[in-house]
Motif scaffolding. Sequence first.
Motif, PDB file in Angstrom:
ATOM      1  N   ARG A  53      -5.976 -18.872  72.631  1.00 45.45           N
ATOM      2  CA  ARG A  53      -5.968 -17.410  72.502  1.00 45.45           C
ATOM      3  C   ARG A  53      -4.708 -16.734  73.052  1.00 45.45           C
ATOM      4  N   THR A  54      -3.613 -17.488  73.110  1.00 44.12           N
ATOM      5  CA  THR A  54      -2.348 -16.931  73.591  1.00 44.12           C
ATOM      6  C   THR A  54      -1.221 -17.352  72.650  1.00 44.12           C
ATOM      7  N   PHE A  55      -0.286 -16.428  72.430  1.00 47.70           N
ATOM      8  CA  PHE A  55       0.904 -16.717  71.633  1.00 47.70           C
ATOM      9  C   PHE A  55       2.062 -17.062  72.559  1.00 47.70           C
ATOM     10  N   TYR A  56       2.865 -18.039  72.127  1.00 47.60           N
ATOM     11  CA  TYR A  56       4.066 -18.444  72.839  1.00 47.60           C
ATOM     12  C   TYR A  56       5.200 -18.532  71.826  1.00 47.60           C
ATOM     13  N   ALA A  57       6.417 -18.293  72.272  1.00 47.26           N
ATOM     14  CA  ALA A  57       7.598 -18.456  71.419  1.00 47.26           C
ATOM     15  C   ALA A  57       8.692 -19.127  72.251  1.00 47.26           C
ATOM     16  N   LEU A  58       9.325 -20.139  71.672  1.00 48.56           N
ATOM     17  CA  LEU A  58      10.398 -20.847  72.343  1.00 48.56           C
ATOM     18  C   LEU A  58      11.358 -21.402  71.310  1.00 48.56           C
ATOM     19  N   ASP A  59      12.539 -21.795  71.752  1.00 45.52           N
ATOM     20  CA  ASP A  59      13.496 -22.398  70.828  1.00 45.52           C
ATOM     21  C   ASP A  59      12.849 -23.604  70.158  1.00 45.52           C
TER      22      ASP A  59
END
Length: 165
Positions: A40-46
Amino acid sequence: MDENKPPRMYFIGKKEDLVQAKRMNVTLDGRDILIIYHQRTFYALDLQCYHAGSSLEPGDIEEINNKLCIVCPKHKYKITLAEGEGLYKATNPAEKVPTPRWYSKGIKQRVHKVTEVDEDIFVTLSNCPGWIESDYYQTEKGRAELRKAQESEDGEADVNADEDV
């Protein structure tokens, strides 16, 4: 990364679509980003691992030392989803009974901010100053290295395909 440039929120998509997809990669302002929806969480990374540039998209997610991490599928490097911290397990030889523990290598992977507004998902690229190791694969030199490695792998695949005939 231009530290003087005001941060911009990039529209990624509808929350429902991203939740269903679980992972997606996008290019924002010339930077390849992996967006992950997990617990239930969004993450963004290279997108490319800081170590050798492999795509993190197929990587497993594990909880390590109470932190959610993506595990690079190529060399098994562990990277925290929230901070981009590299983790490794080792023993301290100075201890009477060396016990394996998790240690931090520091921030190695650039992470980006994900924002939800009215069921829409946006990413703001990190403007954290200084060099982070995953930045290398966002440069022309790093991209050229990735292309060369991919061409080499494709050539090996072609040779192996011929052997099966």
